[in-house]
Write an enzyme that holds these catalytic residues in place. Structure first.
Site, short mmCIF file in Angstrom:
data_model
loop_
_atom_site.label_atom_id
_atom_site.label_comp_id
_atom_site.label_asym_id
_atom_site.label_seq_id
_atom_site.Cartn_x
_atom_site.Cartn_y
_atom_site.Cartn_z
N ASP A 21 0.65 -1.25 0.26
CA ASP A 21 -0.08 0.24 -0.02
C ASP A 21 0.95 1.33 -0.20
O ASP A 21 1.82 1.27 0.64
CB ASP A 21 -0.65 -0.74 1.66
N ILE A 22 0.82 2.16 -0.91
CA ILE A 22 1.83 3.25 -1.16
C ILE A 22 1.45 4.26 0.04
O ILE A 22 1.99 4.87 0.25
CB ILE A 22 1.60 3.79 -2.29
N GLY B 135 -9.20 4.28 -6.26
CA GLY B 135 -7.80 4.07 -6.55
C GLY B 135 -7.50 4.39 -5.54
O GLY B 135 -6.87 4.78 -4.39
N VAL B 136 -5.40 4.64 -5.96
CA VAL B 136 -4.32 5.26 -5.39
C VAL B 136 -5.03 6.86 -5.23
O VAL B 136 -4.69 7.30 -4.12
CB VAL B 136 -3.02 5.04 -6.45
N ASP B 137 -5.43 7.21 -6.11
CA ASP B 137 -5.85 8.69 -5.72
C ASP B 137 -6.21 8.99 -4.00
O ASP B 137 -6.50 9.64 -2.86
CB ASP B 137 -6.79 8.97 -7.07
N SER C 243 -2.09 4.73 -14.83
CA SER C 243 -2.70 4.33 -15.17
C SER C 243 -2.96 2.61 -15.43
O SER C 243 -3.30 2.37 -17.15
CB SER C 243 -2.03 4.93 -16.51
N THR C 244 -2.84 1.94 -14.99
CA THR C 244 -3.14 0.55 -14.97
C THR C 244 -4.62 0.21 -13.98
O THR C 244 -4.29 -1.21 -14.25
CB THR C 244 -1.98 0.04 -14.07
N GLY C 245 -4.64 0.92 -13.17
CA GLY C 245 -6.39 0.79 -12.46
C GLY C 245 -7.10 0.69 -13.60
O GLY C 245 -7.39 0.34 -14.70
N TYR D 285 -7.65 3.29 -15.55
CA TYR D 285 -7.08 4.10 -16.90
C TYR D 285 -7.26 2.48 -17.47
O TYR D 285 -6.69 3.05 -18.56
CB TYR D 285 -5.92 4.94 -16.36
#
Length: 171
Positions: A12-13, A34-36, A124-126, A128
């Protein structure tokens, strides 16, 4: 400028410790999935407040894909969050230069801030939909060839598939 050391972590970032954590943001800069969403939730309201100020001043139409901008990291174990907007994958249009620009511009912002350690997600891998193998190739190649003062780059990969794809590129 030297070539930064590259490390991989599966996890987890928002739990990483770095001078700067890169957010795979949406162009609104106001949080999302997601990450955002995870970065905004864990980092707290200070990040959103600075993002709103950026929208009110320099980025009224949002942050364009391939660009990067920094805010505080709020409650994250970092000094800054560098927000970058990845391109949506297209099978009919080559957008790889925009994806590479996300990494290059994030490192440029990191250099301006004086960051020595930077944690990146797989941009961009989620939602997007960028294919993992291609995204890993672009990410690793870009950070290896970008002039930067950053000493250590950690790719923080959410699952085993992403970790395996990035491992293949970092050898």
């Amino acid at each position: 400028m030297t070539t930064p050391r590259i490390a991989l972590v599966q996890g987890d970032i928002t739990r990483q410790s770095a001078d700067a954590i890169v957010n795979a943001a949406n162009s609104s800069l106001l949080g999302g999935g997601g990450v955002d969403g995870a970065i905004h939730r864990r980092g707290g309201p200070e990040i959103l407040a600075e993002c709103r100020a950026l929208r009110a001043s320099h980025y009224g139409r949002g942050l364009p894909p391939g660009q990067a901008v920094a805010t505080t990291a709020g409650r994250l174990d970092a000094r800054w969050v560098i927000h970058t907007v990845g391109p949506v994958y297209s099978a009919s249009e080559d957008r790889s230069a925009l994806l590479a620009s996300c990494y290059r511009e994030s490192l440029r912002v990191a250099d301006e801030l004086g960051a020595r350690t930077v944690a990146f997600p797989a941009i961009s891998t989620g939602v997007y939909r960028w294919p993992l193998d291609d995204a890993a190739r672009i990410a690793v190649e870009t950070v290896r060839t970008t002039d930067t003062s950053v000493e250590e780059i950690t790719f923080v990969l959410f699952d085993e598939r992403a970790y395996t794809a990035f491992s293949a590129e970092t050898g």
